[in-house]
Design an enzyme around this catalytic site. Structure first.
Site, PDB file in Angstrom:
ATOM      1  CG  ASP A  47      -2.125   0.935   1.003  1.00  0.00           C
ATOM      2  OD1 ASP A  47      -3.166   0.444   0.523  1.00  0.00           O
ATOM      3  OD2 ASP A  47      -2.008   2.139   1.289  1.00  0.00           O
ATOM      4  CG  ASP A  80       2.837   5.159  -6.404  1.00  0.00           C
ATOM      5  OD1 ASP A  80       1.763   4.596  -6.730  1.00  0.00           O
ATOM      6  OD2 ASP A  80       3.186   6.269  -6.854  1.00  0.00           O
ATOM      7  CG  ASP A 118     -10.748  -3.581  -3.022  1.00  0.00           C
ATOM      8  OD1 ASP A 118     -11.310  -2.716  -3.710  1.00  0.00           O
ATOM      9  OD2 ASP A 118     -11.227  -4.018  -1.967  1.00  0.00           O
ATOM     10  CB  CYS A 165     -16.458  -0.086  -2.856  1.00  0.00           C
ATOM     11  SG  CYS A 165     -15.265   1.187  -2.423  1.00  0.00           S
TER      12      CYS A 165
END
Length: 442
Positions: free
Chosen positions: A291, A322, A343, A396
């Site tokens: 992350d 990154d 995700d 999402c």
């Protein structure tokens, strides 16, 4: 002399002002407020939470009701309007006794302005809505589809217009209605160490009023309402269940990592998906959680403890990286992977019930910005999958540019073969909006 404890309504107004000023995530700012008031009773914490999220979900409607009866709506200060929103939400949604909702609001107004200059117009507004609110809501629900979505269901006009164009007015209205409902908490049970039935029984024992339900065809998932502060439950502390939306659970299940595989969680965040991947791998193999945020990765130490990840047979590594960058990322690009879970960062527009502040912070231009980042991440992630390996892309958001259009463009360009895709919607599945696709690099 001890200070008077803050009330739920005063804390709700304070929290709402902070969310508006900082344009931050509601759950994080609310948690900060509770930390500042550790002596707040559980009942008051529950009411505060209900008021904050309820006002955010219904803010457009509340403002429409206020503006329809206020003599000079533009003269209301930001704090006065927030007090009014909280009281109107109590009157129209929670059906609290009018004398209680109105008197509490006037008390807050008088504390701000002892002269009564704020309380008098507020009393007039709330009294009018108490008398005429049902008829006013009926008028808001009877207009043109765009006006109904914006004014009755608090969907930003730019987004309401997109939904009507893409879905048609009836489905757009069904989605707006679903996103106005308080969502249940969705849990993922670690089936390698317990059962869903045992977790459900423990939750009911701790909170007799809790409604705990299994979810059809999702054996590792539970849906909970009125379960209290689940992250403080001993089973959560032991990692036997995690709070995780159903769509996010589906992404890892669709990737289906196997024991002994080399797996990359490309946008790991605080690691909930990483823990699920480790569970599915039987805690055997190599798992890299990457992350760009050092702050989010800082949660992984607790994750290791909760999830029992420091075990022989599992090599679990957290890496600050990154993954949209052109240059190689040490700790990530040292080899290729059998399976990659991407995700991706997105607008979050499928989460308007759980994160209702996004109704006011996400703008139309953000869709293109997110889609550009998602394309870069998808392109870079392709190179990290070994020949014959697989990748799951998930967001999402239900906006086509962030999901199916982006994936089909990548497949049309010859980068991937699409094996499977799923869309979860609030109106059809009573959960957050989520899109995923399983891809094979070409």
């Amino acid at each position: 002399m001890p200070r008077n404890p803050i009330t739920a309504r005063a804390l709700a107004v304070q929290t709402l002002r902070q969310i508006d000023q900082r344009r931050g995530f509601s759950n994080r700012i609310l948690a900060e407020q509770f930390e500042r008031h550790p002596d707040l009773e559980r009942r008051e914490r529950g009411l505060t939470t209900n008021l904050v999220y309820g006002v955010l979900r219904h803010r457009g409607r509340l403002d429409a009701l206020i503006d329809a009866v206020a003599v000079r709506p533009k003269n209301l200060s930001a704090r006065a309007r927030e007090i009014a929103r909280v009281a109107v939400f109590e009157l129209r949604e929670l059906q609290h006794p009018p004398h209680a909702a109105i008197s509490q609001a006037l008390g807050l107004a008088t504390a701000l302005d002892p002269s009564g200059g704020l309380a008098r117009p507020l009393h007039a507004i709330l009294s009018a809505i108490d008398r005429e609110g049902a008829a006013a809501d009926a008028r808001l629900a009877a207009g043109k589809p765009l006006d109904v979505l914006a004014d009755r269901w608090s969907i930003p006009r730019w987004l309401a217009g997109r939904w009507i164009a893409n879905l048609g007015p009836d489905l757009a209205l069904a989605r707006a209605r679903a996103l106005a409902e308080p969502p249940a908490v969705e849990l993922r049970v670690d089936l390698s160490r317990t059962t869903a039935d045992d977790v459900a029984a423990a939750l009911r024992e701790a909170e007799p009023k809790a409604l705990v339900e299994p979810i059809a065809d999702q054996p590792q998932a539970l849906r909970v309402r009125s379960g209290g502060e689940l992250v403080r439950h001993p089973l959560h502390e032991r990692g036997l269940f995690s709070v995780q939306a159903l769509g996010a659970q589906r992404a890892a299940l669709t990737l289906a990592p196997c024991p002994e595989e080399h797996v990359l969680d490309a946008c790991a965040g605080m690691g909930t998906k990483s823990l699920q991947l480790a569970e599915l791998m039987g805690r055997r193999g190599r798992l890299v959680a990457a992350d760009a945020s050092e702050l989010r990765l800082g949660e992984h130490a607790a994750l290791r403890r909760r999830g029992g990840l420091d075990v022989e047979g599992l090599e679990f590594t957290s890496v600050i990286a990154d993954l949209a960058a052109d240059e190689p990322q040490p700790g990530v690009d040292d080899s290729t992977y059998d399976a990659v879970l991407l995700d991706a960062p997105c607008t979050g527009l499928g989460n308007l019930a759980r994160h209702p502040e996004l109704r006011g912070t996400v703008q139309f231009a953000d869709i293109a910005v997110c889609a550009a980042l998602q394309r870069r991440l998808l392109d870079r992630s392709r190179a990290r999958v070994r020949p014959g390996g697989r990748l799951v892309y998930a967001v999402c958001s239900l906006e086509p540019e962030e999901g199916p259009r982006l994936v089909r463009a990548a497949c049309d360009a010859g980068s991937f073969t699409l094996e499977h895709e799923e869309t979860w919607t609030p109106e059809a599945h009573q959960t957050d909006g989520f899109y995923l696709a399983r891809l094979r690099p070409s």
